[in-house]
Design a protein around this motif. Sequence first.
Motif, PDB file in Angstrom:
ATOM      1  N   GLU A 181       7.755  -1.698  -4.886  1.00 30.37           N
ATOM      2  CA  GLU A 181       7.834  -1.546  -3.400  1.00 30.37           C
ATOM      3  C   GLU A 181       8.798  -0.316  -3.036  1.00 30.37           C
ATOM      4  O   GLU A 181       9.823  -0.067  -3.863  1.00 30.37           O
ATOM      5  CB  GLU A 181       8.173  -2.661  -2.549  1.00 30.37           C
ATOM      6  CG  GLU A 181       7.319  -3.888  -2.769  1.00 30.37           C
ATOM      7  CD  GLU A 181       7.711  -4.826  -2.132  1.00 30.37           C
ATOM      8  OE1 GLU A 181       8.617  -5.124  -1.122  1.00 30.37           O
ATOM      9  OE2 GLU A 181       7.265  -6.037  -2.430  1.00 30.37           O
ATOM     10  N   ARG A 182       8.528   0.625  -2.169  1.00 28.62           N
ATOM     11  CA  ARG A 182       9.276   1.785  -1.859  1.00 28.62           C
ATOM     12  C   ARG A 182      10.501   1.332  -1.488  1.00 28.62           C
ATOM     13  O   ARG A 182      11.659   2.180  -1.873  1.00 28.62           O
ATOM     14  CB  ARG A 182       8.591   2.439  -0.724  1.00 28.62           C
ATOM     15  CG  ARG A 182       7.434   3.300  -1.008  1.00 28.62           C
ATOM     16  CD  ARG A 182       6.918   4.161  -0.054  1.00 28.62           C
ATOM     17  NE  ARG A 182       6.210   3.437   0.923  1.00 28.62           N
ATOM     18  CZ  ARG A 182       5.081   3.162   1.188  1.00 28.62           C
ATOM     19  NH1 ARG A 182       4.126   3.335   0.326  1.00 28.62           N
ATOM     20  NH2 ARG A 182       4.734   2.440   2.245  1.00 28.62           N
ATOM     21  N   ARG A 183      10.933   0.308  -0.658  1.00 32.25           N
ATOM     22  CA  ARG A 183      12.423  -0.195  -0.658  1.00 32.25           C
ATOM     23  C   ARG A 183      13.186  -0.309  -1.663  1.00 32.25           C
ATOM     24  O   ARG A 183      14.374  -0.443  -1.650  1.00 32.25           O
ATOM     25  CB  ARG A 183      12.373  -1.287   0.459  1.00 32.25           C
ATOM     26  CG  ARG A 183      11.934  -2.653  -0.466  1.00 32.25           C
ATOM     27  CD  ARG A 183      11.700  -3.653   0.883  1.00 32.25           C
ATOM     28  NE  ARG A 183      10.963  -4.968   0.245  1.00 32.25           N
ATOM     29  CZ  ARG A 183      10.776  -6.092   1.020  1.00 32.25           C
ATOM     30  NH1 ARG A 183      11.294  -6.203   2.490  1.00 32.25           N
ATOM     31  NH2 ARG A 183      10.134  -6.993   0.454  1.00 32.25           N
ATOM     32  N   ALA A 243       7.570   6.560  -8.075  1.00 32.20           N
ATOM     33  CA  ALA A 243       7.305   6.425  -6.440  1.00 32.20           C
ATOM     34  C   ALA A 243       5.760   6.204  -6.246  1.00 32.20           C
ATOM     35  O   ALA A 243       5.565   5.517  -5.282  1.00 32.20           O
ATOM     36  CB  ALA A 243       8.051   7.686  -5.631  1.00 32.20           C
ATOM     37  N   ASP A 244       4.972   7.117  -7.068  1.00 36.32           N
ATOM     38  CA  ASP A 244       3.604   7.024  -6.512  1.00 36.32           C
ATOM     39  C   ASP A 244       3.002   5.715  -6.896  1.00 36.32           C
ATOM     40  O   ASP A 244       1.991   5.388  -5.996  1.00 36.32           O
ATOM     41  CB  ASP A 244       2.927   7.998  -7.374  1.00 36.32           C
ATOM     42  CG  ASP A 244       3.236   9.390  -7.188  1.00 36.32           C
ATOM     43  OD1 ASP A 244       3.661   9.689  -6.107  1.00 36.32           O
ATOM     44  OD2 ASP A 244       2.918  10.413  -7.997  1.00 36.32           O
ATOM     45  N   ARG A 245       3.774   4.661  -7.662  1.00 34.34           N
ATOM     46  CA  ARG A 245       3.175   3.417  -7.722  1.00 34.34           C
ATOM     47  C   ARG A 245       3.926   2.468  -6.998  1.00 34.34           C
ATOM     48  O   ARG A 245       3.595   1.326  -6.843  1.00 34.34           O
ATOM     49  CB  ARG A 245       3.405   3.029  -9.479  1.00 34.34           C
ATOM     50  CG  ARG A 245       2.564   3.720 -10.363  1.00 34.34           C
ATOM     51  CD  ARG A 245       2.801   3.437 -11.710  1.00 34.34           C
ATOM     52  NE  ARG A 245       3.871   4.431 -12.251  1.00 34.34           N
ATOM     53  CZ  ARG A 245       4.416   4.307 -13.293  1.00 34.34           C
ATOM     54  NH1 ARG A 245       4.307   3.441 -14.080  1.00 34.34           N
ATOM     55  NH2 ARG A 245       5.379   5.432 -13.720  1.00 34.34           N
ATOM     56  N   ALA A 246       4.831   2.742  -6.151  1.00 34.49           N
ATOM     57  CA  ALA A 246       5.354   1.660  -5.336  1.00 34.49           C
ATOM     58  C   ALA A 246       4.811   1.829  -3.908  1.00 34.49           C
ATOM     59  O   ALA A 246       4.548   2.764  -3.356  1.00 34.49           O
ATOM     60  CB  ALA A 246       6.857   2.305  -4.890  1.00 34.49           C
ATOM     61  N   GLY A 247       4.591   0.437  -3.449  1.00 33.98           N
ATOM     62  CA  GLY A 247       3.991   0.105  -2.265  1.00 33.98           C
ATOM     63  C   GLY A 247       4.658  -0.188  -1.119  1.00 33.98           C
ATOM     64  O   GLY A 247       5.968  -0.040  -1.382  1.00 33.98           O
ATOM     65  N   PRO A 248       4.044  -0.559   0.026  1.00 35.16           N
ATOM     66  CA  PRO A 248       4.915  -1.096   1.049  1.00 35.16           C
ATOM     67  C   PRO A 248       5.732  -2.344   0.941  1.00 35.16           C
ATOM     68  O   PRO A 248       5.298  -3.054   0.080  1.00 35.16           O
ATOM     69  CB  PRO A 248       3.741  -1.063   2.126  1.00 35.16           C
ATOM     70  CG  PRO A 248       2.492  -1.496   1.510  1.00 35.16           C
ATOM     71  CD  PRO A 248       2.626  -0.651   0.228  1.00 35.16           C
ATOM     72  N   SER A 249       6.358  -2.814   1.856  1.00 34.17           N
ATOM     73  CA  SER A 249       7.150  -4.055   1.646  1.00 34.17           C
ATOM     74  C   SER A 249       6.428  -5.064   1.947  1.00 34.17           C
ATOM     75  O   SER A 249       5.330  -5.278   2.625  1.00 34.17           O
ATOM     76  CB  SER A 249       8.216  -4.090   2.752  1.00 34.17           C
ATOM     77  OG  SER A 249       9.340  -2.979   2.665  1.00 34.17           O
ATOM     78  N   SER A 250       6.583  -6.111   1.236  1.00 34.49           N
ATOM     79  CA  SER A 250       5.717  -7.312   1.265  1.00 34.49           C
ATOM     80  C   SER A 250       6.276  -8.453   2.140  1.00 34.49           C
ATOM     81  O   SER A 250       5.590  -9.317   2.399  1.00 34.49           O
ATOM     82  CB  SER A 250       5.903  -7.960  -0.196  1.00 34.49           C
ATOM     83  OG  SER A 250       7.065  -8.170  -0.472  1.00 34.49           O
ATOM     84  N   GLY A 251       7.370  -7.981   2.636  1.00 35.04           N
ATOM     85  CA  GLY A 251       7.800  -9.254   3.891  1.00 35.04           C
ATOM     86  C   GLY A 251       9.372  -9.274   3.816  1.00 35.04           C
ATOM     87  O   GLY A 251      10.059  -8.421   3.035  1.00 35.04           O
ATOM     88  N   PRO A 252       9.867  -9.984   4.709  1.00 31.81           N
ATOM     89  CA  PRO A 252      11.241 -10.028   4.773  1.00 31.81           C
ATOM     90  C   PRO A 252      12.030 -10.663   3.797  1.00 31.81           C
ATOM     91  O   PRO A 252      11.451 -11.512   2.848  1.00 31.81           O
ATOM     92  CB  PRO A 252      11.381 -10.856   6.053  1.00 31.81           C
ATOM     93  CG  PRO A 252      10.314 -11.657   6.150  1.00 31.81           C
ATOM     94  CD  PRO A 252       9.280 -10.764   5.660  1.00 31.81           C
ATOM     95  N   VAL A 253      13.252 -10.189   3.319  1.00 35.58           N
ATOM     96  CA  VAL A 253      13.996 -10.637   2.182  1.00 35.58           C
ATOM     97  C   VAL A 253      15.397 -11.202   2.937  1.00 35.58           C
ATOM     98  O   VAL A 253      15.590 -12.111   3.131  1.00 35.58           O
ATOM     99  CB  VAL A 253      14.296  -9.618   1.033  1.00 35.58           C
ATOM    100  CG1 VAL A 253      15.372 -10.383   0.087  1.00 35.58           C
ATOM    101  CG2 VAL A 253      13.033  -8.977   0.542  1.00 35.58           C
ATOM    102  N   CYS A 254      16.359 -10.211   3.098  1.00 36.77           N
ATOM    103  CA  CYS A 254      17.446 -10.440   3.865  1.00 36.77           C
ATOM    104  C   CYS A 254      17.892  -8.874   4.620  1.00 36.77           C
ATOM    105  O   CYS A 254      17.043  -8.037   4.466  1.00 36.77           O
ATOM    106  CB  CYS A 254      18.481 -11.072   2.837  1.00 36.77           C
ATOM    107  SG  CYS A 254      19.171  -9.654   1.708  1.00 36.77           S
TER     108      CYS A 254
END
Length: 263
Positions: A181-183, A243-254
């Motif tokens: 994920e991009r984050r 980076a090209d293989r990193a997607g959006p965030s999957s959900g909250p973590v902390c």
Amino acid sequence: MTDMDGAQQGSRPLVVVTGGLGRVATVVLPWLRKQYRVRLVDRAVPHDGVDELVQADVGDPEAAHEVLSGAHALVHLAGNSSPWQSWDSVYAANVWPTQVVLEAAAAHAVPKIVLASSLHVSGEYNRPQYRPVDPRLDPRPCCPYGLGKVVLEALGRTHADRTGASVTCLRFGLTGWAPSERRYLAQWLSDDDAGRLMLAALQARERFGVHFGVSANTRNYWDITSGRHELGYHPEDDSEALADRAGPSSGPVCRLFDPQSSD
């Protein structure tokens, strides 16, 4: 193993690695083997391999004392890294075992200790106005897990002051995984850079230090200047290549990934 190989192994300093079958230990082990004899300690059932592996719970004072016999260095990686833990779980899995293993290290006068901390110690600084985050800022943990690592670092500092041992705390980022994920791009630590960082930390003779463990990422959110200058850490990898293989965030973590962080 030949007699010559055995003699060479015996002449090398012994590093004890707790959490020895875990993700970070698996990543840094090939690098450790270059310069050290390695004794892996884990609660999991031992398996056949080239390293000495002891099945033990380092939260048990007697077991911790036994596994540190003859150690020249301790790398304490054991613990639960989930950011969703309760404080009770963090204390039982992370804080108490650290206290126990440091007491055992003191009893054996182990001169060098590396403690696995986390970026979560500074999670509330993961905002644009603070970047790159300086590891010398006062801790601002983003979750109970991060708070537990604050306590771990305090235990390490107290140990260094009390015993004269050299203690290095490494605030690891994403280690042992590709940044899906991009984050995670800003906090990625490649496998090879993790090995370079661990060797640098073990060879450093600072009385006490805290350093961020990330690669030389283009997304420079975490300042690794202290690691470069005080440890001699020279990272070679950059998450931007992934980076090209990193997607959006999957959900909250902390709150390390609070919406304000813009990850």
